[in-house]
Write a protein that holds these residues in place. Sequence first.
Motif, mmCIF file in Angstrom:
data_model
loop_
_atom_site.group_PDB
_atom_site.id
_atom_site.type_symbol
_atom_site.label_atom_id
_atom_site.label_comp_id
_atom_site.label_asym_id
_atom_site.label_seq_id
_atom_site.Cartn_x
_atom_site.Cartn_y
_atom_site.Cartn_z
ATOM 1 N N CYS A 201 2.851 -6.329 3.277
ATOM 2 C CA CYS A 201 1.431 -6.562 3.064
ATOM 3 C C CYS A 201 1.094 -8.031 3.241
ATOM 4 C CB CYS A 201 1.040 -6.118 1.643
ATOM 5 S SG CYS A 201 1.433 -4.392 1.237
ATOM 6 N N ILE B 23 4.870 1.172 -2.464
ATOM 7 C CA ILE B 23 3.847 2.140 -2.855
ATOM 8 C C ILE B 23 4.564 3.433 -3.166
ATOM 9 C CG2 ILE B 23 1.837 3.474 -2.135
ATOM 10 C CD1 ILE B 23 0.955 1.144 -0.458
ATOM 11 N N MET C 43 1.789 1.083 -7.776
ATOM 12 C CA MET C 43 2.032 -0.119 -6.991
ATOM 13 C C MET C 43 3.226 -0.836 -7.599
ATOM 14 S SD MET C 43 -0.404 -3.498 -6.470
ATOM 15 C CE MET C 43 -0.224 -3.969 -8.195
ATOM 16 N N VAL D 83 -7.928 -0.528 -5.273
ATOM 17 C CA VAL D 83 -7.420 -0.016 -4.002
ATOM 18 C C VAL D 83 -8.590 0.626 -3.278
ATOM 19 C CG1 VAL D 83 -5.824 1.584 -2.882
ATOM 20 C CG2 VAL D 83 -5.123 0.382 -4.964
ATOM 21 N N LEU E 71 -6.150 4.149 1.050
ATOM 22 C CA LEU E 71 -4.774 4.622 1.174
ATOM 23 C C LEU E 71 -4.833 5.845 2.082
ATOM 24 C CD1 LEU E 71 -1.792 4.572 0.635
ATOM 25 C CD2 LEU E 71 -2.187 5.865 -1.465
ATOM 26 N N ALA F 270 -8.261 7.083 -1.257
ATOM 27 C CA ALA F 270 -8.822 6.077 -2.157
ATOM 28 C C ALA F 270 -10.242 5.708 -1.746
ATOM 29 C CB ALA F 270 -7.943 4.837 -2.190
ATOM 30 N N SER G 71 -12.267 4.399 -4.326
ATOM 31 C CA SER G 71 -11.571 3.261 -4.924
ATOM 32 C C SER G 71 -10.791 3.662 -6.168
ATOM 33 C CB SER G 71 -12.519 2.093 -5.231
ATOM 34 O OG SER G 71 -13.276 2.315 -6.386
ATOM 35 N N ALA H 95 -2.993 0.810 4.026
ATOM 36 C CA ALA H 95 -3.630 0.666 2.720
ATOM 37 C C ALA H 95 -4.311 -0.695 2.630
ATOM 38 C CB ALA H 95 -2.600 0.816 1.601
ATOM 39 N N ALA I 174 -6.702 -3.284 -0.359
ATOM 40 C CA ALA I 174 -7.148 -3.473 -1.736
ATOM 41 C C ALA I 174 -7.916 -4.780 -1.847
ATOM 42 C CB ALA I 174 -5.951 -3.477 -2.690
#
Length: 410
Positions: free
Chosen positions: A254, A265, A290, A312, A315, A330, A333, A378, A380
């Motif tokens: 990430c 994850i 996470m 998040v 995903l 997600a 969220s 993903a 966030a």
Amino acid sequence: MFTSSARVRGVGALAAAVAALALPASASALQPADVPDIGVDTGRFSLPIKCAISVPVGGVAIKVFDLNTTVDVQGVAATELGAGQKFWLTQGSGSITFPSWLTTLGGLATVQRADATIPTLDIGADNATPNAINVADLQPLSIRNIPIRFGQTLKVGLPLQGTFDVGPYTAPDSGVVTLRFNRAVANIALKSFFNQVLLRVRADCRPTANNALLSIVVSKPAGLPESKILGQPLNFPAVPSGYLIGIINAPYRCTLGGQPLDVGIAVGGTIPLAVRRNGSLLFEESSGAMVLPPESVNTLLDRGITRLSGKVTMLNLDVGGGLPAVQNVAAASIDIPETSLVRGQKLVVSLPVGGTLTAGPFTLAPGSNNIQVALGDATADFRLNGSSTVTPAACTAPDPGVILVDAPAF
């Protein structure tokens, strides 16, 4: 076999990210203590099997009938392998449950105990060498004086206590290795209270449906040391026949505020092993986490980040052989509660903290014979050290990635 709409994916059936039915086993957030290490796949399966039951008559085994039952198997393996790497399925255990008719066979009301010997418990490994290993060749699988009652079920443990490790297998240079339950043979002696053998029964059991335990992508370079993973949590409840329950902790690369960061994850839940052709795969009661390894925690602390919170925002699940091809679970969220970082300590944050997630329903695409669900990209939005400023994070799906479900159609 493991091709999604975007890329070739690799690991599968031992760990499910989502639940297809609202079963109690998956109806809460993942407990941090139950999450395996990053790059580890854990799971428990209840596989449909058919056992040919025979009894000795004049020194010859005479088949009496076939019995449909289940074998319960659990274990641990890596999510990825290197070319030619040796590897194991570890912390294995299981059982076969025979119905009550076995303890009433022949009207033997005086049956009090049973001895069971398992001369064959074959775990296959498609595309690996050897392509099967008999666990009974590695350690004895004999159980004496199993207490039973007339007219009740008989559960034969594999083994009765402890666990078994199966290996080493050798991975190919590339492709996917799929571990399977191939066959189990149980020789059972029904005995009286005084240890007199009243009847001997042989059960030769083989799978009747999808029996993949897990699939591992071979994506790393050659020369890696043997993969034998130990000390992982396996706190799964029993599941109905034809289902699995598992947790997989997938490695992600990430960026947080433009800086690289290694993250895990983890996803878990209960799911059926197959999907009806005219039906759908609806994933409910799933949960995740996470995971920041100690190295990533230390990296953030070195950057002056001591607390984090956020949401998040994406995903993605990439769906091969099914529709829709991509779904963001997600989209509404998922809150990340404010958490403090401690140097040298792994951080595991349940997502969501309370409640569960739902995905699907997924239906078969035209011409498809299975539905594959894989972890995708993903994103966030974080708030660091209580700041009101949003710091974005983006995580690229593992490539080759992680198959959460590969459900064949029937």
